[in-house]
Structure formats: structure tokens, C-alpha cells
Design a protein around this motif. Structure first.
Motif, short mmCIF file in Angstrom:
data_model
loop_
_atom_site.label_atom_id
_atom_site.label_comp_id
_atom_site.label_asym_id
_atom_site.label_seq_id
_atom_site.Cartn_x
_atom_site.Cartn_y
_atom_site.Cartn_z
N LEU A 8 47.37 45.59 34.43
CA LEU A 8 47.74 44.91 35.66
C LEU A 8 49.21 44.54 35.61
N PHE A 10 47.00 48.69 37.95
CA PHE A 10 46.74 47.88 39.14
C PHE A 10 47.94 46.96 39.38
N LEU A 63 40.21 43.19 41.17
CA LEU A 63 40.10 43.55 39.75
C LEU A 63 38.68 43.42 39.25
N THR A 106 36.97 46.76 37.70
CA THR A 106 36.67 46.81 36.26
C THR A 106 35.25 46.35 35.95
N VAL A 151 41.33 43.43 32.73
CA VAL A 151 42.26 44.45 32.23
C VAL A 151 42.61 44.19 30.77
N CYS A 202 42.69 37.72 35.54
CA CYS A 202 42.37 39.16 35.55
C CYS A 202 42.32 39.78 34.16
#
Length: 337
Positions: free
Chosen positions: A165, A189, A219, A223, A228, A247
């Protein structure tokens, strides 16, 4: 005499005549500056009079993303990128290969060291990097922010297969996404409040880009709730730190590269602790120019980031435009190569 753009106070950038550079000392060259990119830290100086605890004292010529033509010295007649950091070479960080951490560093456009927004400047020969013919002057100037992006991605420990991210899709954030992709990231992302910068990120590197209000939910869905593996933060705002923490997966690394307007930053400590996150602070860059040139000549199009160009005589208008964040990278063209 030559023309310079000098910052005297907040919002007070004047293009004026100044004495030309003195005759070069041994080991220094005269550079005819061609292209200067305006960085987010330059905008802090222009709009706020400093960055964090460092404030504007005496007037200074801004600009640390720059390229030009060496007029003398070992690179005479060649186009060069200018590494803006003059480290001491003697302290422990310098001797350990971390010259970006040198406490005595002198940096272009900072703390009395005049930077690139002038027709000519003197700079150490060892910090002039010859440019390949295939790179434009603008691309030569943008090797510096690409170097910062490289350093940030390394500190984030991005590995092949990682989900990454990027928080903040200004030019360095976009470049960080592109570097992460080339480091093997499976997906990149982006969280960014400005729609046009989300579009730029999608065009150059990102798989998905959301506004900060949508990023956490996006996110979680992308995911399957895992989060992440690495975060590169380039927003310089506490809200961005909150997004990074929310995230990141447990055990992730977060590289903090954004420059806040104030000396203090805050992040949600409880979830960061429960996740066991590792934070790494991004301090400019190390010796990244060879790798930056390799990427820029290998398909990473730095010119695609340049949205606006201004001549030196309109440098104040360039800063006003860049502060408005209506584009991506704003470049001041000082002279033609």
C-alpha cells in the motif's frame, strides 16, 4: 550576473539578478541548470516557511531536484543530474555508507545552501551524475525523487509476491508504487484524496486506488481481511498514518516518508502494537542514482509524471500552481540544454 529565484519569506519568491558563481574550487564544477522539479518539501518552505522544526532564516534559492550541463571540470560539456546532498564523508553514518544520515549534511535549497533555481551553480564533481542520452533534462531532475522512492521501498522490505500500500500519490508516492512493482510486488494499492493523482497512480503502477475514506474498506475486500505486507507512507499527515496502521497485516513494515507540517506526528498506537508493526523513517536517500538511472532507462517513464512547466521568470507562479496540487510534478525550466 545571472538570474536566480530566491525565497525571502513565506510566499515571497523573487526572481532577481545576483552575482554569478565564483571560479570553481578544486573538485567543484560550474553547472548551467536546465530543469528543476518542485518537491513537496519545497512547497512547505514556500507556503509555511519551513519543514517541521526547521524554519527559514536568511533568504535562500530553493530547488533540490535538478539537472543541468557541466560547464567545466571532469564532466565539461555533458548533461548531468545533481545529487543535492553534500555530506561530510567523515562521520560514522558517512563511513558506514549512510551518508543520507550525516548530521553535518549540506543540502541544496536548505538552511542557507542555495539550490537549483538559478542559471548557474557550483557543485562538487563527485555529486554530478552524467545522464544517458535517452533521458531528458526533466527526467534527470526527477532521478532525485525516484531515489527517495527507491530508498523508501527498500526500508519497507518489499519482497516478490508482497501486497503493498502506498499512502499519498504525489510524485514520490507514485514512483514508490512503480519501484515496488519492479521489486516484485504482486499488487500495489494506493490511498490518495485527489482523483487526478489516483488516475496517475493507476496509469503508472497501481492495481487499485481509493480515497482515504474508502481505502480501509477497499483493502479489506482486496486482501480478504489480511492486510498488506508493506506500506510506504508519503502523505505527511496523521490521517495517512492511521490508514497505514489500519491496512497493514500483523508483522508488516511501514516506511514513513511523508514530511508533516509540524514537528509532531501521531498514529493509532494500540492497533499498531497489537499487530507488531515495524516503522522505518525515510531520510532522503543514499547512493541511489545508478539504480534510478537503470530504472529510468528501463521503462519507468519519468517524463510521464511532469504535468506542468514554467520558465524561471515565472517561478513564483510555478510555486503557486504546485501548492494548489492540481497536477502531478511541476518543473521549472531554467535554460535549454
Amino acid at each position: 550576473m545571472h538570474r536566480v529565484a530566491k525565497l525571502h519569506a513565506v510566499g515571497d519568491l523573487r526572481v532577481e539578478d545576483a552575482a554569478g558563481p565564483a571560479r570553481p574550487l578544486p573538485g567543484w564544477s560550474t553547472v548551467a541548470v536546465t530543469s528543476v522539479g518542485l518537491c513537496g518539501s519545497d512547497l512547505h518552505w514556500y507556503a509555511e516557511g519551513g519543514t517541521g522544526e526547521v524554519t527559514l532564516g536568511e533568504p535562500v534559492v530553493p530547488g533540490h531536484e535538478l539537472a543541468g550541463v557541466a560547464l567545466d571540470g571532469p564532466h565539461a560539456g555533458r548533461r548531468v543530474a545533481v545529487d543535492p546532498a553534500i555530506s561530510c564523508g567523515r562521520c560514522e553514518p558517512c563511513r558506514s555508507g549512510d551518508r543520507n544520515l550525516c548530521p553535518q549534511v549540506r543540502f541544496a535549497g536548505h538552511d542557507g545552501v542555495d539550490g537549483g533555481l538559478q542559471e548557474r551553480l557550483l557543485w562538487p564533481d563527485e555529486l554530478l551524475v552524467p545522464l544517458p542520452d535517452e533521458l531528458s533534462d526533466d527526467a534527470g531532475a526527477l532521478l532525485e525523487p525516484l531515489g527517495v522512492a527507491l530508498h523508501a521501498v527498500r526500508l519497507a522490505h518489499v519482497r516478490p509476491g508482497h501486497d503493498v500500500l502506498v499512502v499519498g500519490a504525489g510524485p514520490i508516492g507514485v514512483l514508490a508504487g512503480a519501484v515496488a512493482r519492479r521489486a516484485g510486488a504482486a499488487r500495489v494499492f494506493v490511498s490518495e484524496p485527489l482523483e487526478h493523482r489516483r488516475r496517475t497512480a493507476l496509469r503508472l503502477a497501481a492495481d487499485a486506488a481509493w480515497s482515504p475514506e474508502e481505502a480501509v474498506e477497499g483493502l479489506v475486500a482486496a486482501t480478504a481481511g489480511r492486510g498488506v505486507d508493506a506500506v510506504v507512507e508519503m502523505a505527511g499527515a496523521d490521517e495517512g498514518l492511521g490508514t497505514a496502521v489500519a491496512c497493514a497485516r500483523p508483522g508488516a513494515r511501514v516506511a514513513l516518508g511523508g514530511i508533516p507540517s509540524t514537528p509532531m506526528s501521531a498514529f493509532p498506537a494500540a492497533p499498531a502494537r497489537r499487530k507488531g508493526l515495524t516503522f522505518a523513517m525515510v531520510r532522503r536517500m543514499g547512493d541511489t542514482y545508478p539504480e534510478a538511472i537503470r530504472l529510468a532507462t528501463g521503462g519507468l517513464d519519468l517524463d510521464a509524471l511532469v504535468s506542468d512547466r514554467f520558465p524561471l521568470e515565472r517561478a513564483a507562479a510555478a510555486f503557486e500552481h504546485a501548492v494548489g496540487r492540481t497536477g502531478d510534478k511541476t518543473v521549472v525550466t531554467v535554460s535549454s540544454s
